[in-house]
Design an enzyme around this catalytic site. Structure first.
Site, PDB file in Angstrom:
ATOM      1  N   GLY A   1      12.153 -73.994 -41.596  1.00 22.78           N
ATOM      2  CA  GLY A   1      13.226 -73.028 -41.408  1.00 22.78           C
ATOM      3  C   GLY A   1      14.568 -73.702 -41.198  1.00 22.78           C
ATOM      4  O   GLY A   1      14.686 -74.925 -41.129  1.00 22.78           O
TER       5      GLY A   1
ATOM      6  N   GLY B   1      16.959 -75.203 -39.349  1.00 25.30           N
ATOM      7  CA  GLY B   1      17.035 -75.806 -38.023  1.00 25.30           C
ATOM      8  C   GLY B   1      18.443 -76.089 -37.557  1.00 25.30           C
ATOM      9  O   GLY B   1      18.689 -76.202 -36.356  1.00 25.30           O
TER      10      GLY B   1
ATOM     11  N   ASP C   1      18.879 -80.589 -32.139  1.00 29.27           N
ATOM     12  CA  ASP C   1      19.988 -79.956 -31.417  1.00 29.27           C
ATOM     13  C   ASP C   1      20.754 -78.952 -32.265  1.00 29.27           C
ATOM     14  O   ASP C   1      21.687 -78.307 -31.775  1.00 29.27           O
ATOM     15  CB  ASP C   1      20.946 -81.019 -30.856  1.00 29.27           C
ATOM     16  CG  ASP C   1      21.526 -81.932 -31.939  1.00 29.27           C
ATOM     17  OD1 ASP C   1      21.437 -81.585 -33.132  1.00 29.27           O
ATOM     18  OD2 ASP C   1      22.057 -82.998 -31.582  1.00 29.27           O
ATOM     19  N   GLY C   2      20.380 -78.826 -33.544  1.00 29.29           N
ATOM     20  CA  GLY C   2      21.058 -77.863 -34.402  1.00 29.29           C
ATOM     21  C   GLY C   2      22.438 -78.277 -34.849  1.00 29.29           C
ATOM     22  O   GLY C   2      23.176 -77.479 -35.433  1.00 29.29           O
TER      23      GLY C   2
ATOM     24  N   ARG D   1      29.052 -73.776 -45.848  1.00 35.76           N
ATOM     25  CA  ARG D   1      28.487 -73.871 -47.193  1.00 35.76           C
ATOM     26  C   ARG D   1      28.412 -72.479 -47.824  1.00 35.76           C
ATOM     27  O   ARG D   1      28.232 -71.477 -47.120  1.00 35.76           O
ATOM     28  CB  ARG D   1      27.073 -74.470 -47.142  1.00 35.76           C
ATOM     29  CG  ARG D   1      26.968 -75.746 -46.346  1.00 35.76           C
ATOM     30  CD  ARG D   1      25.655 -76.459 -46.590  1.00 35.76           C
ATOM     31  NE  ARG D   1      24.476 -75.751 -46.133  1.00 35.76           N
ATOM     32  CZ  ARG D   1      23.233 -76.247 -46.198  1.00 35.76           C
ATOM     33  NH1 ARG D   1      23.037 -77.446 -46.740  1.00 35.76           N
ATOM     34  NH2 ARG D   1      22.201 -75.567 -45.747  1.00 35.76           N
TER      35      ARG D   1
ATOM     36  N   ARG E   1      14.230 -71.090 -51.089  1.00 40.31           N
ATOM     37  CA  ARG E   1      13.619 -72.358 -51.462  1.00 40.31           C
ATOM     38  C   ARG E   1      12.186 -72.142 -51.938  1.00 40.31           C
ATOM     39  O   ARG E   1      11.581 -71.109 -51.663  1.00 40.31           O
ATOM     40  CB  ARG E   1      13.616 -73.299 -50.246  1.00 40.31           C
ATOM     41  CG  ARG E   1      15.015 -73.528 -49.695  1.00 40.31           C
ATOM     42  CD  ARG E   1      15.020 -73.531 -48.160  1.00 40.31           C
ATOM     43  NE  ARG E   1      16.396 -73.545 -47.648  1.00 40.31           N
ATOM     44  CZ  ARG E   1      17.161 -74.624 -47.571  1.00 40.31           C
ATOM     45  NH1 ARG E   1      16.677 -75.799 -47.937  1.00 40.31           N
ATOM     46  NH2 ARG E   1      18.387 -74.546 -47.125  1.00 40.31           N
TER      47      ARG E   1
ATOM     48  N   ASP F   1      10.887 -77.669 -49.472  1.00 38.07           N
ATOM     49  CA  ASP F   1      11.864 -76.877 -48.725  1.00 38.07           C
ATOM     50  C   ASP F   1      13.296 -77.262 -49.075  1.00 38.07           C
ATOM     51  O   ASP F   1      14.242 -76.604 -48.628  1.00 38.07           O
ATOM     52  CB  ASP F   1      11.630 -77.000 -47.217  1.00 38.07           C
ATOM     53  CG  ASP F   1      11.597 -78.446 -46.746  1.00 38.07           C
ATOM     54  OD1 ASP F   1      10.625 -79.133 -47.085  1.00 38.07           O
ATOM     55  OD2 ASP F   1      12.531 -78.883 -46.050  1.00 38.07           O
ATOM     56  N   ASN F   2      13.473 -78.297 -49.870  1.00 34.89           N
ATOM     57  CA  ASN F   2      14.802 -78.690 -50.352  1.00 34.89           C
ATOM     58  C   ASN F   2      14.993 -78.380 -51.832  1.00 34.89           C
ATOM     59  O   ASN F   2      15.936 -78.873 -52.448  1.00 34.89           O
ATOM     60  CB  ASN F   2      15.036 -80.189 -50.127  1.00 34.89           C
ATOM     61  CG  ASN F   2      14.968 -80.599 -48.679  1.00 34.89           C
ATOM     62  OD1 ASN F   2      14.253 -81.516 -48.316  1.00 34.89           O
ATOM     63  ND2 ASN F   2      15.698 -79.912 -47.813  1.00 34.89           N
TER      64      ASN F   2
ATOM     65  N   ASP G   1      21.039 -79.144 -50.105  1.00 34.22           N
ATOM     66  CA  ASP G   1      20.646 -80.005 -48.983  1.00 34.22           C
ATOM     67  C   ASP G   1      20.933 -81.479 -49.248  1.00 34.22           C
ATOM     68  O   ASP G   1      20.041 -82.282 -49.521  1.00 34.22           O
ATOM     69  CB  ASP G   1      19.173 -79.801 -48.631  1.00 34.22           C
ATOM     70  CG  ASP G   1      18.887 -78.386 -48.155  1.00 34.22           C
ATOM     71  OD1 ASP G   1      19.839 -77.690 -47.779  1.00 34.22           O
ATOM     72  OD2 ASP G   1      17.714 -77.977 -48.162  1.00 34.22           O
TER      73      ASP G   1
END
Length: 478
Positions: free
Chosen positions: A89, A91, A119-120, A170, A177, A246-247, A256
């Protein structure tokens, strides 16, 4: 349009709840604008003067939400280096809404449900790299996400050392994905899987909404777009570095940007990600991984389309990739009509470049001026015999061209970029930015917008990569 007049929509939130989690951004401390992309602002119908206002910086920081915004993070799974992870997900990315079918996303705006132990946040160096490279790929004509703005801050973020945080705003026509489908397929949540497929079709393949066998047709077109993207990466010498499922974009976009690199010297075995010790995502293996990832996607769609028909669609990948790659390489060589024997000419060329360790971008740009005089090309490699042998074959092949030399030069100069944003150039921008000087970011952004233009002021960046900076490997935090 002024920011205060914009009303965002959130079409993704119409999907089942498990597709996302609502989350509010966590603003950075003491933020400032580093760069704004006026061309992307036009796509969104935002007045350019708005980009330089305090309100815009607060918007990019997530401290001010536009009307209609309902922020959320997307849920997905993925195969990471070939190993399935059932839940990943967004992150460190938070979706803040949609304008004119462009989905806006803040990267580095704080933790989400999917941050796991992270930490995002995004640090300045990685944010500069993504902001510049997404524009560079667009300038090269390669499908990519883009960016509206980059802000910096005094907010401290720890990676291997303490750094400062940044946020990239972005934009993309799709953030779905391959791994988004894998999440619901793995959980056997077929109702949600079908809803996701319907949404993706409407978003990125609207001509298929009412098509018979639409899920099969959907996969067939994803195969074609992925094959095209892989061919374009290979032809321009781009190594993504983290081709996990996922990319991989369901819409055939480059997404990404992490430890990517453009080739310095040509090396089919080049690995830009130091985490990739086995070379799974090496430059030369990217087309194979594109097919591997499509196979993973194919299995997620098998509850909605016959597996044998899906397999037939996937079987077209190699031919689609090869045809597009040969077409692009023929253009780079100035061949106006491809012939069967051109494959051998291209193989011979790449073998020669690999052996002589020749800068990939510089070689093709230099070849774009070739009229028979060989000294400039010969100077690119230490040994001359292999280059002479290839040029003999090339000269013979050019005799079959129907275009004039001037026409060939013109076409090649519009195909072979003068500049690509190599990692040593980006590092120069990062080093200056860490000292508060963003002028190199500005200059590289201008180069990225038109990489084919002659720019006397930036000539030093058009040569071969300095030996001290060749073939560096970067971390995923890049």
């Amino acid at each position: 349009m002024k920011l205060s007049e914009i009303k965002l929509t959130n079409p993704y939130l119409a999907l089942p709840d498990e597709c996302y989690t609502r989350v509010k951004p966590t603003p950075l401390e003491n933020v400032f604008l580093i760069h704004a992309n006026e061309e992307v602002a036009k796509l969104l119908d935002i007045d350019s003067e708005e980009l330089y206002s305090d309100a815009f910086v607060e918007f990019v920081n997530g401290a001010w939400q536009l009307e209609g915004s309902d922020p959320f993070a997307m849920c997905y799974a993925g195969h990471q280096f070939g190993h399935f992870v059932p839940r990943l997900g967004d992150g460190r990315a938070i979706n803040i809404g949609t304008i004119k079918q462009w989905h806006l996303q803040l990267k580095g705006a704080g933790q989400t449900r999917y941050s796991r132990s992270g930490d995002g946040r995004a640090v300045l160096r990685s944010s500069i790299r993504e902001y510049l490279m997404s524009e560079a790929m667009h300038g090269l004509g390669i499908e990519s996400t883009r960016a509206l703005a980059l802000i910096g801050s005094e907010h401290k973020v720890y990676r291997e050392v303490w750094e400062t945080g940044a946020i990239v705003l972005r934009v993309s026509p799709s953030w779905i994905r391959f791994g988004t489908f894998e999440y619901f397929s793995h959980k056997k949540r077929y109702e949600e899987l079908e809803a996701l497929a319907d949404y993706a079709i409407a978003e990125s393949y609207p001509h298929l909404v009412d098509a018979p066998n639409k899920y099969l047709q959907f996969f067939t077109e994803v195969v074609a777009r992925t094959a095209r993207l892989m061919a374009e990466w290979q032809a321009v010498g781009f190594n993504h570095g983290v081709m996990n499922t996922d990319n991989m974009s369901i819409a055939g976009l480059t997404i990404d940007y992490g430890p990517y690199a453009f080739l310095d010297d040509y090396d089919s075995k080049y690995i830009c990600n130091h985490t990739d010790q086995g070379g799974r995502y090496s430059f030369g293996n990217q087309p194979n991984i594109g097919e591997w990832n499509l196979q993973a996607l194919m299995h997620t769609l098998s509850p909605m389309a016959h597996i044998h028909k899906l397999e037939k669609a996937l079987a077209q990948y190699t031919e689609l990739y090869t045809d597009r790659y040969l077409q692009l390489m023929g253009q780079k060589l100035g061949l106006d009509v491809l012939k069967d024997e051109d494959l051998e000419l291209i193989k011979h060329l790449l073998g020669m470049m690999q052996g002589l360790q020749i800068d990939y971008t510089l070689f093709f740009r230099t070849l774009s001026h070739y009229e028979g005089e060989r000294s400039t090309l010969l100077s690119l490699g230490l040994f001359h015999k292999p280059m002479h042998e290839w040029l003999d074959s090339y000269d013979e092949r050019l005799k079959a061209n129907t275009s004039t030399t001037e026409e060939r030069h013109s076409a090649m100069l519009q195909t072979n970029p003068k500049y690509v944003l190599k990692n040593y150039m980006l590092q120069e921008a990062i080093t200056a930015a860490e000292d508060g000087d963003f002028s190199v970011v500005d200059r590289l952004f201008e180069i990225a917008k038109d990489p084919y233009a002659e720019r006397q002021a930036h000539e030093r960046w058009a040569g071969a990569t300095p030996d001290a900076f060749k073939n560096q490997k970067l971390s995923c935090s890049s």
